[in-house]
Scaffold this motif. Structure first.
Motif, PDB file in Angstrom:
ATOM      1  N   VAL A 277      65.173  38.666  80.462  1.00 19.86           N
ATOM      2  CA  VAL A 277      64.018  38.378  81.562  1.00 19.86           C
ATOM      3  C   VAL A 277      63.011  37.900  80.840  1.00 19.86           C
ATOM      4  O   VAL A 277      62.422  36.859  81.420  1.00 19.86           O
ATOM      5  N   VAL A 278      62.568  38.345  79.823  1.00 21.01           N
ATOM      6  CA  VAL A 278      61.219  37.857  79.297  1.00 21.01           C
ATOM      7  C   VAL A 278      61.571  37.358  77.486  1.00 21.01           C
ATOM      8  O   VAL A 278      62.101  38.525  77.125  1.00 21.01           O
ATOM      9  N   GLU A 279      60.948  36.655  77.148  1.00 16.80           N
ATOM     10  CA  GLU A 279      61.184  36.037  75.760  1.00 16.80           C
ATOM     11  C   GLU A 279      59.920  35.293  75.132  1.00 16.80           C
ATOM     12  O   GLU A 279      59.336  34.641  76.027  1.00 16.80           O
ATOM     13  N   ALA A 280      59.426  35.627  74.045  1.00 18.17           N
ATOM     14  CA  ALA A 280      58.324  34.766  73.378  1.00 18.17           C
ATOM     15  C   ALA A 280      58.714  34.476  72.085  1.00 18.17           C
ATOM     16  O   ALA A 280      59.246  35.421  71.374  1.00 18.17           O
ATOM     17  N   ASP A 281      58.212  33.358  71.499  1.00 15.76           N
ATOM     18  CA  ASP A 281      58.332  33.012  70.247  1.00 15.76           C
ATOM     19  C   ASP A 281      57.200  32.600  69.605  1.00 15.76           C
ATOM     20  O   ASP A 281      56.254  31.686  70.016  1.00 15.76           O
ATOM     21  N   ASP A 282      56.489  32.995  68.404  1.00 13.29           N
ATOM     22  CA  ASP A 282      55.455  32.679  67.611  1.00 13.29           C
ATOM     23  C   ASP A 282      54.320  32.750  68.680  1.00 13.29           C
ATOM     24  O   ASP A 282      53.261  31.979  68.690  1.00 13.29           O
ATOM     25  N   LEU A 283      54.152  34.056  69.482  1.00 18.94           N
ATOM     26  CA  LEU A 283      52.878  34.293  70.533  1.00 18.94           C
ATOM     27  C   LEU A 283      51.704  34.363  69.617  1.00 18.94           C
ATOM     28  O   LEU A 283      51.809  35.591  68.595  1.00 18.94           O
ATOM     29  N   THR A 310      61.949  39.816  72.766  1.00 15.85           N
ATOM     30  CA  THR A 310      62.781  39.792  73.691  1.00 15.85           C
ATOM     31  C   THR A 310      63.011  40.934  74.790  1.00 15.85           C
ATOM     32  O   THR A 310      63.182  42.213  74.142  1.00 15.85           O
ATOM     33  N   VAL A 311      63.025  40.875  76.036  1.00 15.26           N
ATOM     34  CA  VAL A 311      63.066  42.093  76.838  1.00 15.26           C
ATOM     35  C   VAL A 311      64.303  41.641  77.951  1.00 15.26           C
ATOM     36  O   VAL A 311      64.399  40.404  78.495  1.00 15.26           O
ATOM     37  N   ARG A 312      65.391  42.280  77.918  1.00 15.92           N
ATOM     38  CA  ARG A 312      66.540  41.961  78.587  1.00 15.92           C
ATOM     39  C   ARG A 312      66.570  43.072  79.993  1.00 15.92           C
ATOM     40  O   ARG A 312      65.778  43.724  79.991  1.00 15.92           O
ATOM     41  N   GLU A 313      67.416  42.377  80.976  1.00 16.02           N
ATOM     42  CA  GLU A 313      67.431  43.009  82.188  1.00 16.02           C
ATOM     43  C   GLU A 313      67.874  44.829  82.145  1.00 16.02           C
ATOM     44  O   GLU A 313      68.854  44.820  81.002  1.00 16.02           O
ATOM     45  N   GLY A 314      67.009  45.699  82.610  1.00 12.74           N
ATOM     46  CA  GLY A 314      67.369  46.995  82.371  1.00 12.74           C
ATOM     47  C   GLY A 314      67.007  47.584  80.967  1.00 12.74           C
ATOM     48  O   GLY A 314      67.323  48.722  80.843  1.00 12.74           O
ATOM     49  N   GLN A 315      66.246  46.881  80.226  1.00  9.93           N
ATOM     50  CA  GLN A 315      65.963  47.556  78.841  1.00  9.93           C
ATOM     51  C   GLN A 315      64.303  47.659  79.313  1.00  9.93           C
ATOM     52  O   GLN A 315      63.573  47.262  79.920  1.00  9.93           O
ATOM     53  N   THR A 316      64.039  48.726  78.362  1.00  9.52           N
ATOM     54  CA  THR A 316      62.332  49.139  78.294  1.00  9.52           C
ATOM     55  C   THR A 316      61.973  48.883  76.697  1.00  9.52           C
ATOM     56  O   THR A 316      62.601  49.387  75.777  1.00  9.52           O
ATOM     57  N   LEU A 317      61.276  47.751  76.327  1.00 19.70           N
ATOM     58  CA  LEU A 317      60.395  47.752  74.950  1.00 19.70           C
ATOM     59  C   LEU A 317      59.162  48.379  74.896  1.00 19.70           C
ATOM     60  O   LEU A 317      58.331  48.054  75.830  1.00 19.70           O
ATOM     61  N   GLY A 318      59.166  49.468  74.105  1.00 23.26           N
ATOM     62  CA  GLY A 318      57.908  50.212  74.080  1.00 23.26           C
ATOM     63  C   GLY A 318      57.057  49.452  73.006  1.00 23.26           C
ATOM     64  O   GLY A 318      57.485  48.976  71.880  1.00 23.26           O
ATOM     65  N   VAL A 319      55.697  49.210  73.318  1.00 27.67           N
ATOM     66  CA  VAL A 319      54.864  48.707  72.179  1.00 27.67           C
ATOM     67  C   VAL A 319      53.858  49.829  71.934  1.00 27.67           C
ATOM     68  O   VAL A 319      53.133  50.529  72.878  1.00 27.67           O
ATOM     69  N   VAL A 320      53.813  50.367  70.770  1.00 28.47           N
ATOM     70  CA  VAL A 320      52.914  51.254  70.131  1.00 28.47           C
ATOM     71  C   VAL A 320      52.009  50.900  69.137  1.00 28.47           C
ATOM     72  O   VAL A 320      52.227  49.951  68.441  1.00 28.47           O
ATOM     73  N   GLY A 321      50.833  51.469  69.183  1.00 30.60           N
ATOM     74  CA  GLY A 321      49.880  51.156  68.042  1.00 30.60           C
ATOM     75  C   GLY A 321      48.494  51.735  68.184  1.00 30.60           C
ATOM     76  O   GLY A 321      48.384  52.259  69.694  1.00 30.60           O
ATOM     77  N   GLU A 322      47.724  51.979  67.181  1.00 32.86           N
ATOM     78  CA  GLU A 322      46.513  52.313  67.740  1.00 32.86           C
ATOM     79  C   GLU A 322      45.442  51.335  68.589  1.00 32.86           C
ATOM     80  O   GLU A 322      45.725  50.134  68.755  1.00 32.86           O
ATOM     81  N   ARG A 347      63.003  34.470  82.612  1.00 31.66           N
ATOM     82  CA  ARG A 347      64.156  34.220  83.218  1.00 31.66           C
ATOM     83  C   ARG A 347      65.070  32.923  82.816  1.00 31.66           C
ATOM     84  O   ARG A 347      65.486  32.269  83.719  1.00 31.66           O
ATOM     85  N   GLY A 348      64.570  32.581  81.777  1.00 33.66           N
ATOM     86  CA  GLY A 348      65.145  31.248  81.289  1.00 33.66           C
ATOM     87  C   GLY A 348      64.260  30.238  81.467  1.00 33.66           C
ATOM     88  O   GLY A 348      64.701  29.168  80.839  1.00 33.66           O
ATOM     89  N   GLU A 349      63.099  30.072  82.196  1.00 27.12           N
ATOM     90  CA  GLU A 349      62.061  29.144  82.491  1.00 27.12           C
ATOM     91  C   GLU A 349      61.159  29.318  81.521  1.00 27.12           C
ATOM     92  O   GLU A 349      60.440  30.326  81.562  1.00 27.12           O
TER      93      GLU A 349
END
Length: 538
Positions: A277-283, A310-322, A347-349
């Motif tokens: 669904v969402v992906e990023a490279d060298d952001l 990368t975040v796929r359909e049906g997936q939860t990516l947790g982001v943690v930190g102070e 979604r590929g675009e």
């Protein structure tokens, strides 16, 4: 006042609100005492009357429609409910100070941090400009703000939610009061800073004999900080006693319910071949630091510094930190709400080169739940209109009746009474407002949802309900979540994978259970140790 006389004595306090529909009772016959050097915790679910009770002590409720049909609030023998406005001004900010739940609505957006803290020190302590600035630096350092000299001239919107909350605590402690009323003061803070703030409060209490009235939904904090606890529900205190006694042998069914409530279970497993669904490279998101008369760029704040995800359909990516690690900035960049460098695809675009106008058709599929619900909800609109606003923009085919049905369904999903859709945000507790914000995002049925501390203002039982709700919606709709949180217990229950951020970089990533069981980096180990030390205390 002798040594056995309580510093604060609340007796038979009731609070009613008048409205066009008649009177509503918010607090019923509440009584408690608080001694010097003691910490009393008020705990209970959202809407139980905790904050209304605390605000009544300094008469900070809107009068009218609020009024007290009975009761007294004695502070050092003076009945504050009967005090004049002039008498209350001498107490507020000097003898009694308060840390509010939502720092963004309490800090002035047009003044720097130095100006706001300095004003308190000049007005109440008589310090000069230079002395006030020096003392402000000490206070910011004491509450755990990194590089405080760089934050003095910052504005509230330039700080993270956790940093703003720490500024509020510094403001409250500036005058070394006799009584500190803390309304969810660690709500927006990560676990390591929570531990620092609690240690700070204990130290101040030991040195100054400070009394603390601590309002929270986090039972781990209650066990760690408080001497006594009062459990509230439906505006009444149903159980009170020492923390050790109440936690070891709760007598009331509601108290047992609170102690048993916490997020449980595991997230649904995404398909390994599910569409991305969402992906990023060298952001990258770098904010320039400008100095001098010509405002030349001399350096950069590297809020996000070369992140791939990368975040796929049906997936939860947790982001943690102070706080200040770049978590929220990363989410905003993925949604194209702030400028960034690097490739972003939805979604590929490719969307990193799209203009603001070209992004508009995708906004319905990319939604966000903000950290501060009160700051993101219009105070001039009833919540039904707030939730329906996105439908007016993104689904114009719906008529008024169809929109209303969707609003009702969204409110029911997040556990709010649909009849409340005609009320305004200020009529809800902090936790209820957070649920309104979640309903507003879900009503559009997005494909990607960024959740920025969505459970931070919620009590434990509602946290568990929201986690279950988000998991259920994800199973049914195959939603992709980016879940940003400092609450690692919630992350563990909701996220499939975890990214650990520090100073704009990813220091560790992997499957959630692998990270929690066998963290490799010292920073990750410190986060997990702090989080589960709190849990063990509960």
């Amino acid at each position: 006042m002798n040594d056995t006389t309580p510093l604060l004595s609340v007796r038979d306090l009731s609070v009613h609100f008048r409205s066009e529909d008649g009177e509503r009772t918010a607090v019923r016959h509440v009584s408690f005492d608080l001694a010097r050097g003691e910490t009393l915790a008020l705990v209970g679910e959202s809407g139980s009357g905790k904050s209304v009770t605390a605000l009544s002590i300094l008469k900070l409720l809107p009068y009218p429609p609020a009024f007290h049909p009975n009761g007294s609030v004695l502070f050092k023998g003076q009945d504050l409910l009967a005090a004049s406005e002039a008498e209350l001004r001498k107490v507020r900010g000097n003898d009694i100070t308060m840390v509010f739940q939502e720092p963004m609505t309490s800090l002035n957006p047009v003044h720097t941090i130095a100006a706001q803290v300095g004003e308190v020190l000049r007005v109440h302590r008589g310090l000069g400009e230079r002395a006030a600035r020096a003392r402000t630096l000490e206070l910011l350092a004491a509450v755990g703000i990194q590089n405080p000299e760089k934050r003095l001239d910052a504005y509230p919107h330039q700080l993270s939610g956790g940093q703003r909350q720490r500024v509020m605590i510094a403001l409250a402690l500036a005058n070394e009061p006799d009584l500190l009323i803390a309304d969810e003061p660690t709500t927006a803070l990560d676990v390591t800073v929570q531990a620092q703030i609690l240690a700070l409060l204990k130290d101040l209490q030991a040195r100054l004999g400070l009394a603390i009235l601590f309002i929270t939904h986090d039972l781990g904090i209650v066990r760690r900080l408080a001497d006594r606890v009062c459990v509230m529900t439906n505006g009444e205190i149903v159980e009170s006693g020492t923390v050790a006694d109440v936690f070891a042998a709760p007598q009331h069914p509601y108290t047992r319910h609170l102690l048993a409530a916490e997020p449980k279970g595991a997230p649904p497993a995404p398909e390994p071949t599910a569409p991305v669904v969402v992906e990023a490279d060298d952001l990258k998101v770098w904010f320039p630091i400008k100095k001098g008369f010509l405002r030349r760029t001399v350096d950069y704040v590297k809020a996000v510094d070369g992140i791939d995800l990368t975040v796929r359909e049906g997936q939860t990516l947790g982001v943690v930190g102070e706080s200040g690690s770049g978590k929220t900035t990363l989410g905003f960049a993925l949604l194209r709400l702030i400028s960034s460098k690097g490739a972003i695809r939805f979604r590929g675009e490719a969307i990193d080169t799209r203009s603001w106008a070209a992004m508009r058709p995708l906004r319905g599929d990319m939604q966000i739940v903000f950290q501060d619900p009160y700051g993101s909800l219009s105070p001039r609109m009833p919540i039904g209109d707030i939730i329906a606003e996105g439908l007016l923009v993104h689904d114009r085919s719906l008529d008024a009746a169809a929109r209303d049905r969707k609003v009702i369904g969204a409110l029911e999903e997040v556990g709010l009474d649909p009849a409340s859709r005609h009320r305004y945000p200020h009529e809800f507790s902090g936790g209820q407002r957070q649920r309104v914000a979640i309903a507003r995002a879900l009503v559009l049925e997005p494909r990607f949802l960024m959740l920025d501390e969505p459970t931070s203002a919620l009590d434990m039982s509602v946290q568990a309900q929201v986690v279950d709700l988000l998991r259920d919606i994800q199973r049914r709709r195959r939603l992709a979540y980016l879940f940003i949180s400092h609450d690692l217990k919630v992350v563990r229950a909701l996220a499939n994978e975890v990214v650990v951020m520090r100073d704009g970089k990813v220091v560790e990533r992997g499957p959630t259970e692998d990270i929690f069981r066998s963290p490799r980096e010292d920073y990750t180990k410190a986060l997990i140790a702090a989080a589960f030390a709190m849990q063990a205390a509960a």
